[in-house]
Design a protein around this motif. Structure first.
Motif, PDB file in Angstrom:
ATOM      1  N   VAL A  60      20.019  38.338 -16.694  1.00 20.67           N
ATOM      2  CA  VAL A  60      21.087  38.158 -17.596  1.00 20.67           C
ATOM      3  C   VAL A  60      22.376  37.927 -16.655  1.00 20.67           C
ATOM      4  O   VAL A  60      22.328  38.441 -15.657  1.00 20.67           O
ATOM      5  CB  VAL A  60      21.027  39.387 -18.347  1.00 20.67           C
ATOM      6  CG1 VAL A  60      22.426  39.396 -19.106  1.00 20.67           C
ATOM      7  CG2 VAL A  60      20.040  39.193 -19.485  1.00 20.67           C
ATOM      8  N   ILE A  61      23.286  37.301 -16.881  1.00 20.81           N
ATOM      9  CA  ILE A  61      24.627  36.911 -16.309  1.00 20.81           C
ATOM     10  C   ILE A  61      25.270  38.603 -16.182  1.00 20.81           C
ATOM     11  O   ILE A  61      25.596  38.806 -14.886  1.00 20.81           O
ATOM     12  CB  ILE A  61      25.593  36.049 -16.717  1.00 20.81           C
ATOM     13  CG1 ILE A  61      24.970  34.790 -16.819  1.00 20.81           C
ATOM     14  CG2 ILE A  61      26.973  36.103 -16.152  1.00 20.81           C
ATOM     15  CD1 ILE A  61      25.771  33.796 -17.557  1.00 20.81           C
ATOM     16  N   THR A 114      26.151  40.986 -24.633  1.00 24.38           N
ATOM     17  CA  THR A 114      26.388  41.530 -25.723  1.00 24.38           C
ATOM     18  C   THR A 114      27.160  40.777 -26.787  1.00 24.38           C
ATOM     19  O   THR A 114      27.120  40.843 -27.749  1.00 24.38           O
ATOM     20  CB  THR A 114      26.742  42.886 -25.621  1.00 24.38           C
ATOM     21  OG1 THR A 114      27.813  42.975 -25.123  1.00 24.38           O
ATOM     22  CG2 THR A 114      25.640  43.984 -24.927  1.00 24.38           C
ATOM     23  N   SER A 115      27.924  40.131 -25.866  1.00 25.31           N
ATOM     24  CA  SER A 115      28.933  39.138 -26.764  1.00 25.31           C
ATOM     25  C   SER A 115      28.268  37.775 -27.358  1.00 25.31           C
ATOM     26  O   SER A 115      28.568  37.355 -28.199  1.00 25.31           O
ATOM     27  CB  SER A 115      30.348  38.637 -25.891  1.00 25.31           C
ATOM     28  OG  SER A 115      29.995  38.057 -24.728  1.00 25.31           O
ATOM     29  N   LEU A 119      23.084  33.025 -21.881  1.00 26.44           N
ATOM     30  CA  LEU A 119      23.151  34.122 -21.081  1.00 26.44           C
ATOM     31  C   LEU A 119      22.589  34.458 -19.897  1.00 26.44           C
ATOM     32  O   LEU A 119      22.889  35.652 -19.300  1.00 26.44           O
ATOM     33  CB  LEU A 119      22.518  35.089 -22.329  1.00 26.44           C
ATOM     34  CG  LEU A 119      22.814  34.977 -23.972  1.00 26.44           C
ATOM     35  CD1 LEU A 119      22.125  35.802 -24.487  1.00 26.44           C
ATOM     36  CD2 LEU A 119      24.062  35.236 -23.912  1.00 26.44           C
ATOM     37  N   PHE A 120      21.999  33.651 -19.116  1.00 29.18           N
ATOM     38  CA  PHE A 120      21.052  33.825 -18.074  1.00 29.18           C
ATOM     39  C   PHE A 120      21.741  32.975 -16.747  1.00 29.18           C
ATOM     40  O   PHE A 120      22.547  31.925 -17.090  1.00 29.18           O
ATOM     41  CB  PHE A 120      19.603  33.400 -18.233  1.00 29.18           C
ATOM     42  CG  PHE A 120      19.194  34.037 -19.277  1.00 29.18           C
ATOM     43  CD1 PHE A 120      18.633  35.352 -19.105  1.00 29.18           C
ATOM     44  CD2 PHE A 120      19.104  33.674 -20.545  1.00 29.18           C
ATOM     45  CE1 PHE A 120      17.780  36.167 -20.286  1.00 29.18           C
ATOM     46  CE2 PHE A 120      18.348  34.656 -21.704  1.00 29.18           C
ATOM     47  CZ  PHE A 120      17.960  35.671 -21.291  1.00 29.18           C
ATOM     48  N   PRO A 179      16.096  40.083 -10.421  1.00 29.01           N
ATOM     49  CA  PRO A 179      16.065  40.025 -11.799  1.00 29.01           C
ATOM     50  C   PRO A 179      17.097  41.027 -12.621  1.00 29.01           C
ATOM     51  O   PRO A 179      17.774  40.397 -13.621  1.00 29.01           O
ATOM     52  CB  PRO A 179      14.758  40.436 -12.248  1.00 29.01           C
ATOM     53  CG  PRO A 179      13.971  40.589 -10.980  1.00 29.01           C
ATOM     54  CD  PRO A 179      14.773  40.676  -9.906  1.00 29.01           C
ATOM     55  N   TRP A 180      17.292  42.295 -11.870  1.00 25.85           N
ATOM     56  CA  TRP A 180      18.314  43.011 -12.427  1.00 25.85           C
ATOM     57  C   TRP A 180      19.220  43.503 -11.536  1.00 25.85           C
ATOM     58  O   TRP A 180      18.666  43.985 -10.299  1.00 25.85           O
ATOM     59  CB  TRP A 180      17.296  44.207 -13.238  1.00 25.85           C
ATOM     60  CG  TRP A 180      16.703  43.931 -14.346  1.00 25.85           C
ATOM     61  CD1 TRP A 180      17.238  43.826 -15.620  1.00 25.85           C
ATOM     62  CD2 TRP A 180      15.377  43.647 -14.311  1.00 25.85           C
ATOM     63  NE1 TRP A 180      16.192  43.418 -16.549  1.00 25.85           N
ATOM     64  CE2 TRP A 180      15.081  42.977 -15.599  1.00 25.85           C
ATOM     65  CE3 TRP A 180      14.388  43.235 -13.480  1.00 25.85           C
ATOM     66  CZ2 TRP A 180      13.791  42.931 -16.290  1.00 25.85           C
ATOM     67  CZ3 TRP A 180      13.103  43.001 -14.034  1.00 25.85           C
ATOM     68  CH2 TRP A 180      12.841  42.785 -15.218  1.00 25.85           C
TER      69      TRP A 180
END
Length: 175
Positions: free
Chosen positions: A28-29, A35-36, A84-85, A98-99
């Motif tokens: 995720v960016i 969340t937006s 989102l990614f 990844p995180w």
């Protein structure tokens, strides 16, 4: 299910003024973009081959490693229609974690308390968790973070729930 318009308001009414960072989907960016932009369609939850993606209190998808490990199949990314990614080229390069997190083992660990256990080492395919003797009769775990793929397999197998991801501040991780 409908998207929650203001998750902060829900936390306020539940008496939870602060929000702890959730383990979002891989690559995720960042939390704010996620969340937006996420419309909570649940396509990523339905597509997850290991069924570790669940909804958090605000209805957004998160990864729950107590249910299993991530195989990095990228089906969650492919099923999402939102930007989102991180770019696919960046993900496929293998240089992007990844995180924004690091793995840690706390003092509840059985081996750290002189009780034989190596369940985390047994499931760690990358051998990021190894055990060595440190002037004791029971070997203690040692992490090699450079070898950790962040799959989370060790988290669900730990009988003491002593293994977890520690989030790196997104501001420090911004590019």
């Amino acid at each position: 299910m409908d998207r929650l318009e203001n998750p902060a308001r829900r936390r306020l009414f539940r008496g939870k003024l602060s929000h702890k960072p959730e383990q979002r989907l891989p690559w995720v960016i960042n939390e704010a973009v996620f969340t937006s932009g996420c419309d909570q369609c649940q396509d990523c939850i339905k597509s997850c081959e290991t069924q570790i993606i669940v909804r958090d209190e605000q209805g957004f998808p998160k990864v729950d490693f107590s249910k299993g490990e991530c195989t990095f199949c990228q089906l969650c990314i492919q099923s999402c229609e939102k930007p989102l990614f991180k770019p696919q080229a960046q993900i496929n390069s293998g240089q992007e974690a990844p995180w924004p997190a690091t793995l840690s083992i706390n003092n509840k660990c059985l081996a750290k308390n002189e009780i034989y256990c190596r369940s985390c080492q047994d499931v760690c395919e990358s051998q990021a968790i190894r055990f060595s003797y440190q002037n004791t009769s029971i070997a203690k775990p040692e992490l090699t973070l450079a070898d950790c793929t962040q799959c989370g397999a060790c988290i669900s197998t730990c009988p003491q729930e002593s293994i977890s991801f520690t989030f790196i501040n997104e501001a420090d991780n911004a590019r």
